[in-house]
Design a protein around this motif. Structure first.
Motif, PDB file in Angstrom:
ATOM      1  N   ILE A 197      -4.950   9.846  -0.303  1.00  0.00           N
ATOM      2  CA  ILE A 197      -5.266   8.730  -1.192  1.00  0.00           C
ATOM      3  C   ILE A 197      -4.538   7.502  -0.664  1.00  0.00           C
ATOM      4  CG2 ILE A 197      -4.871   7.726  -3.465  1.00  0.00           C
ATOM      5  CD1 ILE A 197      -5.255  10.367  -4.738  1.00  0.00           C
ATOM      6  N   VAL A 198      -5.252   6.400  -0.546  1.00  0.00           N
ATOM      7  CA  VAL A 198      -4.658   5.111  -0.198  1.00  0.00           C
ATOM      8  C   VAL A 198      -4.807   4.211  -1.412  1.00  0.00           C
ATOM      9  CG1 VAL A 198      -4.700   3.147   1.376  1.00  0.00           C
ATOM     10  CG2 VAL A 198      -5.328   5.424   2.210  1.00  0.00           C
ATOM     11  N   CYS A 199      -3.711   3.600  -1.858  1.00  0.00           N
ATOM     12  CA  CYS A 199      -3.743   2.814  -3.090  1.00  0.00           C
ATOM     13  C   CYS A 199      -3.039   1.479  -2.892  1.00  0.00           C
ATOM     14  CB  CYS A 199      -3.078   3.590  -4.218  1.00  0.00           C
ATOM     15  SG  CYS A 199      -3.037   2.710  -5.801  1.00  0.00           S
ATOM     16  N   ASP A 200      -3.694   0.406  -3.324  1.00  0.00           N
ATOM     17  CA  ASP A 200      -3.065  -0.915  -3.344  1.00  0.00           C
ATOM     18  C   ASP A 200      -2.149  -0.963  -4.562  1.00  0.00           C
ATOM     19  OD1 ASP A 200      -2.359  -3.572  -3.554  1.00  0.00           O
ATOM     20  OD2 ASP A 200      -4.372  -4.341  -3.108  1.00  0.00           O
ATOM     21  N   PHE A 201      -0.857  -0.816  -4.333  1.00  0.00           N
ATOM     22  CA  PHE A 201       0.082  -0.739  -5.452  1.00  0.00           C
ATOM     23  C   PHE A 201       0.243  -2.064  -6.167  1.00  0.00           C
ATOM     24  CE2 PHE A 201       3.665   2.521  -6.324  1.00  0.00           C
ATOM     25  CZ  PHE A 201       2.734   3.409  -6.831  1.00  0.00           C
ATOM     26  N   ALA A 202      -0.094  -3.169  -5.506  1.00  0.00           N
ATOM     27  CA  ALA A 202      -0.051  -4.471  -6.179  1.00  0.00           C
ATOM     28  C   ALA A 202      -1.108  -4.543  -7.281  1.00  0.00           C
ATOM     29  CB  ALA A 202      -0.271  -5.587  -5.166  1.00  0.00           C
ATOM     30  N   GLU A 203      -2.155  -3.717  -7.148  1.00  0.00           N
ATOM     31  CA  GLU A 203      -3.225  -3.690  -8.140  1.00  0.00           C
ATOM     32  C   GLU A 203      -3.119  -2.491  -9.073  1.00  0.00           C
ATOM     33  OE1 GLU A 203      -5.403  -6.079  -8.556  1.00  0.00           O
ATOM     34  OE2 GLU A 203      -4.506  -7.193  -6.895  1.00  0.00           O
ATOM     35  N   PHE A 204      -2.099  -1.686  -8.887  1.00  0.00           N
ATOM     36  CA  PHE A 204      -1.950  -0.461  -9.685  1.00  0.00           C
ATOM     37  C   PHE A 204      -1.274  -0.804 -10.996  1.00  0.00           C
ATOM     38  CE2 PHE A 204      -2.546   4.019  -9.590  1.00  0.00           C
ATOM     39  CZ  PHE A 204      -1.554   4.578 -10.365  1.00  0.00           C
ATOM     40  N   TYR A 237       0.827  -1.203   0.000  1.00  0.00           N
ATOM     41  CA  TYR A 237       0.000   0.000   0.000  1.00  0.00           C
ATOM     42  C   TYR A 237       0.864   1.257   0.000  1.00  0.00           C
ATOM     43  CZ  TYR A 237      -4.226  -2.687   0.801  1.00  0.00           C
ATOM     44  OH  TYR A 237      -5.276  -3.560   0.655  1.00  0.00           O
ATOM     45  N   VAL A 238       0.471   2.196  -0.845  1.00  0.00           N
ATOM     46  CA  VAL A 238       1.082   3.517  -0.852  1.00  0.00           C
ATOM     47  C   VAL A 238       0.040   4.514  -0.364  1.00  0.00           C
ATOM     48  CG1 VAL A 238       0.479   3.946  -3.277  1.00  0.00           C
ATOM     49  CG2 VAL A 238       2.338   5.229  -2.240  1.00  0.00           C
ATOM     50  N   VAL A 239       0.475   5.501   0.389  1.00  0.00           N
ATOM     51  CA  VAL A 239      -0.413   6.560   0.854  1.00  0.00           C
ATOM     52  C   VAL A 239       0.153   7.898   0.406  1.00  0.00           C
ATOM     53  CG1 VAL A 239      -1.395   7.752   2.852  1.00  0.00           C
ATOM     54  CG2 VAL A 239      -1.214   5.250   2.861  1.00  0.00           C
ATOM     55  N   LEU A 240      -0.676   8.702  -0.223  1.00  0.00           N
ATOM     56  CA  LEU A 240      -0.353  10.090  -0.508  1.00  0.00           C
ATOM     57  C   LEU A 240      -1.273  10.940   0.358  1.00  0.00           C
ATOM     58  CD1 LEU A 240       0.504   8.579  -3.231  1.00  0.00           C
ATOM     59  CD2 LEU A 240       0.274  10.814  -4.304  1.00  0.00           C
ATOM     60  N   GLY A 241      -0.705  11.912   1.029  1.00  0.00           N
ATOM     61  CA  GLY A 241      -1.525  12.769   1.863  1.00  0.00           C
ATOM     62  C   GLY A 241      -1.009  14.183   1.857  1.00  0.00           C
ATOM     63  N   GLY A 242      -1.887  15.099   2.206  1.00  0.00           N
ATOM     64  CA  GLY A 242      -1.477  16.488   2.260  1.00  0.00           C
ATOM     65  C   GLY A 242      -2.327  17.286   3.219  1.00  0.00           C
ATOM     66  N   VAL A 243      -1.795  18.425   3.625  1.00  0.00           N
ATOM     67  CA  VAL A 243      -2.501  19.326   4.531  1.00  0.00           C
ATOM     68  C   VAL A 243      -2.590  20.706   3.898  1.00  0.00           C
ATOM     69  CG1 VAL A 243      -2.007  18.105   6.675  1.00  0.00           C
ATOM     70  CG2 VAL A 243      -0.329  19.732   5.793  1.00  0.00           C
ATOM     71  N   SER A 244      -3.746  21.318   4.040  1.00  0.00           N
ATOM     72  CA  SER A 244      -3.953  22.663   3.510  1.00  0.00           C
ATOM     73  C   SER A 244      -4.160  23.634   4.659  1.00  0.00           C
ATOM     74  CB  SER A 244      -5.163  22.697   2.571  1.00  0.00           C
ATOM     75  OG  SER A 244      -6.338  22.308   3.254  1.00  0.00           O
ATOM     76  N   GLY A 259       2.894   7.765   7.125  1.00  0.00           N
ATOM     77  CA  GLY A 259       3.715   6.569   7.289  1.00  0.00           C
ATOM     78  C   GLY A 259       3.009   5.529   8.133  1.00  0.00           C
ATOM     79  N   SER A 260       2.380   5.979   9.216  1.00  0.00           N
ATOM     80  CA  SER A 260       1.643   5.051  10.075  1.00  0.00           C
ATOM     81  C   SER A 260       0.406   4.512   9.365  1.00  0.00           C
ATOM     82  CB  SER A 260       1.245   5.741  11.378  1.00  0.00           C
ATOM     83  OG  SER A 260       0.209   6.672  11.179  1.00  0.00           O
ATOM     84  N   MET A 261      -0.256   5.350   8.570  1.00  0.00           N
ATOM     85  CA  MET A 261      -1.416   4.899   7.803  1.00  0.00           C
ATOM     86  C   MET A 261      -1.047   3.752   6.875  1.00  0.00           C
ATOM     87  SD  MET A 261      -3.273   8.502   6.725  1.00  0.00           S
ATOM     88  CE  MET A 261      -4.455   7.667   5.627  1.00  0.00           C
ATOM     89  N   ALA A 262       0.060   3.916   6.137  1.00  0.00           N
ATOM     90  CA  ALA A 262       0.483   2.877   5.198  1.00  0.00           C
ATOM     91  C   ALA A 262       0.839   1.588   5.925  1.00  0.00           C
ATOM     92  CB  ALA A 262       1.672   3.374   4.378  1.00  0.00           C
ATOM     93  N   ALA A 263       1.499   1.716   7.070  1.00  0.00           N
ATOM     94  CA  ALA A 263       1.911   0.536   7.830  1.00  0.00           C
ATOM     95  C   ALA A 263       0.698  -0.247   8.345  1.00  0.00           C
ATOM     96  CB  ALA A 263       2.804   0.944   8.989  1.00  0.00           C
ATOM     97  N   LEU A 264      -0.276   0.453   8.910  1.00  0.00           N
ATOM     98  CA  LEU A 264      -1.455  -0.228   9.433  1.00  0.00           C
ATOM     99  C   LEU A 264      -2.340  -0.754   8.309  1.00  0.00           C
ATOM    100  CD1 LEU A 264      -2.622   1.879  12.517  1.00  0.00           C
ATOM    101  CD2 LEU A 264      -1.225  -0.187  12.456  1.00  0.00           C
ATOM    102  N   ARG A 265      -2.435  -0.024   7.209  1.00  0.00           N
ATOM    103  CA  ARG A 265      -3.255  -0.498   6.080  1.00  0.00           C
ATOM    104  C   ARG A 265      -2.713  -1.806   5.531  1.00  0.00           C
ATOM    105  NH1 ARG A 265      -6.438  -2.336   3.598  1.00  0.00           N
ATOM    106  NH2 ARG A 265      -7.797  -1.547   1.949  1.00  0.00           N
ATOM    107  N   ASN A 283      -9.852   5.723  -0.905  1.00  0.00           N
ATOM    108  CA  ASN A 283      -9.240   4.470  -1.329  1.00  0.00           C
ATOM    109  C   ASN A 283      -9.328   4.402  -2.849  1.00  0.00           C
ATOM    110  OD1 ASN A 283      -8.527   2.464   1.073  1.00  0.00           O
ATOM    111  ND2 ASN A 283     -10.262   3.757   1.677  1.00  0.00           N
ATOM    112  N   PHE A 284      -8.226   4.739  -3.469  1.00  0.00           N
ATOM    113  CA  PHE A 284      -8.208   4.894  -4.939  1.00  0.00           C
ATOM    114  C   PHE A 284      -8.373   3.539  -5.621  1.00  0.00           C
ATOM    115  CE2 PHE A 284      -6.029   5.287  -9.031  1.00  0.00           C
ATOM    116  CZ  PHE A 284      -6.601   6.449  -9.526  1.00  0.00           C
ATOM    117  N   GLY A 285      -9.235   3.513  -6.638  1.00  0.00           N
ATOM    118  CA  GLY A 285      -9.428   2.308  -7.420  1.00  0.00           C
ATOM    119  C   GLY A 285     -10.610   1.479  -6.997  1.00  0.00           C
TER     120      GLY A 285
END
Length: 237
Positions: free
Chosen positions: A88-95, A20-27, A188-194, A234-236
């Motif tokens: 965005i949370v993405c299953d990179f194995a399915e990307f 899993y890859v996570v992209l995140g941002g703050v505005s 980083g924690s989001m990706a690890a737990l996901r 959760n993208f896809g």
């Protein structure tokens, strides 16, 4: 009428060697960004910390409370509407690009940044602000700079955003921006737990602390808190 400026700081986590890859941002407003960076400097000073907050570099010990204080600041700022978070949370194995080998994981992350900037940032803020976007610099954000005009055009057509709603996309080093370092801990924690990774005790404790502070019970599902404050896509799916 002159539109206000909104800054969006974003980063990616776990695009190499993980499912899993996570992209995140703050505005936030420029003034609020300065305040948050200063507050994080104060947190670091309590333990005379010279380096960066980084999920990958967290080793527990005497830095644990400083990391938790950064997490507290993150969620306190969201609760008080000083900061918005979008991910965005993405299953990179399915990307597709990752699976077939076309391009590279970094190229795929750049394309995910396009999705994040268009559908989360252009849609939400493009009609009411002039947006400046600051990704953490690296190969995973180098190409998205070229997408600015395309993102603006798509946001204008699809979401009735103002023309050229994104003023600039400028990758910046996280070492000089505490707000990016605070973000790194969270995504980083989001990706690890996901991914349900097996974590060392100190990291497992911090990941659980972050999840407990968040408005969700897990990172598995799409979530949208009051439209702009906190979102997970959760993208896809």
């Amino acid at each position: 009428m002159k539109l206000p400026i909104l800054e969006f700081y974003c980063d990616s986590s776990s695009h190499r060697g993980h499912k899993y890859v996570v992209l995140g941002g703050v505005s936030a407003t420029p003034k609020r960004v300065l305040q948050l960076n200063a507050a994080l400097d104060t947190i670091k000073s309590t333990i005379e910390m010279k380096g960066e907050f980084k999920w990958s570099g967290f080793r527990g010990g005497n830095k644990t409370q400083a990391y938790k204080s950064a997490v507290d600041l993150f969620f306190h700022s969201i609760e008080n509407r000083h900061l918005h978070f979008h991910s965005i949370v993405c299953d990179f194995a399915e990307f597709d690009h990752h699976r077939t080998g076309r391009g590279s994981p970094e190229a795929s992350v750049n394309k995910l940044y396009y999705q994040l900037m268009l559908h989360q940032i252009g849609r939400r803020y493009g009609g009411s602000a002039r947006i400046e976007i600051y990704p953490d610099h690296g190969n995973d954000s180098a190409e998205v700079v070229r997408f600015r005009e395309a993102i603006c055009a798509a946001a204008y057509k699809k979401y009735s955003a103002k023309p050229n709603c994104i003023r600039a996309i400028k990758p910046v080093p996280s070492a000089k921006h505490n707000i990016l370092q605070m973000l790194d801990i969270v995504i980083g924690s989001m990706a690890a737990l996901r991914e349900q990774r097996s974590l060392a005790t100190h990291k497992a404790g911090l990941a659980d602390y972050i999840l407990e502070k968040s408005p969700v019970s897990n990172w598995d599902h799409d979530f949208n808190l009051n439209q702009n404050r906190f979102s997970i896509w959760n993208f896809g799916r």
